[in-house]
Design a protein around this motif. Sequence first.
Motif, PDB file in Angstrom:
ATOM      1  N   GLY A 240      31.935  38.268 -10.815  1.00  0.00           N
ATOM      2  CA  GLY A 240      32.734  39.261 -10.095  1.00  0.00           C
ATOM      3  C   GLY A 240      32.371  40.707 -10.405  1.00  0.00           C
ATOM      4  N   VAL A 241      31.287  40.878 -11.151  1.00  0.00           N
ATOM      5  CA  VAL A 241      30.820  42.221 -11.499  1.00  0.00           C
ATOM      6  C   VAL A 241      29.521  42.478 -10.738  1.00  0.00           C
ATOM      7  N   ALA A 242      29.396  43.655 -10.118  1.00  0.00           N
ATOM      8  CA  ALA A 242      28.141  43.966  -9.427  1.00  0.00           C
ATOM      9  C   ALA A 242      27.185  44.628 -10.404  1.00  0.00           C
ATOM     10  N   GLY A 243      26.286  43.835 -10.937  1.00  0.00           N
ATOM     11  CA  GLY A 243      25.261  44.337 -11.849  1.00  0.00           C
ATOM     12  C   GLY A 243      23.900  44.260 -11.191  1.00  0.00           C
TER      13      GLY A 243
ATOM     14  N   ALA B 123      35.204  39.125  -3.309  1.00  0.00           N
ATOM     15  CA  ALA B 123      34.050  39.138  -2.407  1.00  0.00           C
ATOM     16  C   ALA B 123      32.736  39.099  -3.186  1.00  0.00           C
ATOM     17  N   VAL B 124      32.701  39.795  -4.327  1.00  0.00           N
ATOM     18  CA  VAL B 124      31.499  39.762  -5.175  1.00  0.00           C
ATOM     19  C   VAL B 124      31.278  38.340  -5.696  1.00  0.00           C
ATOM     20  N   SER B 125      32.355  37.725  -6.189  1.00  0.00           N
ATOM     21  CA  SER B 125      32.244  36.360  -6.724  1.00  0.00           C
ATOM     22  C   SER B 125      31.764  35.386  -5.651  1.00  0.00           C
ATOM     23  N   ALA B 126      32.338  35.508  -4.463  1.00  0.00           N
ATOM     24  CA  ALA B 126      31.947  34.605  -3.377  1.00  0.00           C
ATOM     25  C   ALA B 126      30.478  34.803  -3.012  1.00  0.00           C
TER      26      ALA B 126
END
Length: 370
Positions: free
Chosen positions: A356-359, A342-345
Amino acid sequence: MSRRRLLQGTAALGGVIAFGTAVSASTTPAFAATVSRPDIMSTNDWGASAAQGSLPILTRRPTHLVIHHTTHVNSDDFSNAAAKEVARLIQRNHMTNGWADTGQQFTIARGGQMLEGRHGSLDAVVDGTRFIEGAHAYGFNDQSVGIEVDGMYTNDVPTDAQWSSLVHLSAYICQRYGLHVDRIIAHRDVPGAQTLCCGDAFYGKLSALRAEVASALANGVDGGSGPSGDYPTVRLGDEGDAVRRVQVTLDVIGHDPGVADGVFGPATEKALREYQSLLGTGVDGIAGPRTWGALATHHAAGSTVTSGDSGTEVEYLQRGLKASSGVDLATDGLFGDQTEAAVSAYQKARGLTVDGVAGAETWAALKHGQ
Ligand SMILES: [Zn+2]
């Protein structure tokens, strides 16, 4: 809600709010879910005597919730029988004062049992638009409801069972009456009060109580995704739980939506427009996906989280992704494959670096309604 969830929520409160100079530095998490109705023994259940005379019904909401201790000896009898007996004892004592009925609206017994105090208080809070005027805080009874926590808390603190019940009951009262957690005060905080109620040790925990209630309001009580997982677009004229959640969230952020009554009126629209103007991504007065995403992540600290992480920051992230993208995602605080996808999308759709990492970049986008 489990203590684990409550404590996780509380642990996140040190987070720094990332944007908007006009935004208050509230330490309240942003999200308002539905707090389940607590299991409260009614006056019938514990065998109350009839009230003497009529009890004033105030057809408005209270402005404060006042916390007391009874100053009774701290009993080790945590049974239901003991809970009912203490409710009857309080009523007898209060009526001996010449009062019409039990003074406070609610009581929490040593075993954590929640009991209705003054007749009619339970129906009133469920209704959420009225309260029974009590006799628990002199000069303040026409604007507050009171909870008596049974025991003496000058040196000791309430039992764990009492604490859990107090958090749940307070959250429910705040939700039903649209009260901000800052409106939870101790008896000694009432203007003009000359009392040390609710005891020094317990009084020292009032800020923790507010934080845990805020977390309960944010995450719901008794778990489940429930309505807190829904982010329908709402606008002027709409009504319902989603509107109430927008209102409570705006209120804790520092934009006054009027009474959090679940009715999207002009005051709510004005508050939402103020909030959107701080986001900088368009002002339409409508809570759509991107605005929901910003509301859902507003109080996140924005710390970098990645696959394998868990906790409140992950839960904020999941809520934000779900709200802004409409993705079907569990909000369980566990960063697994689905969250990573979901992050990547989200990153791809917003033109961000896809890792894909939430930074910082991903958080900033979510918090700004992108
Ligand atoms: Zn008191």
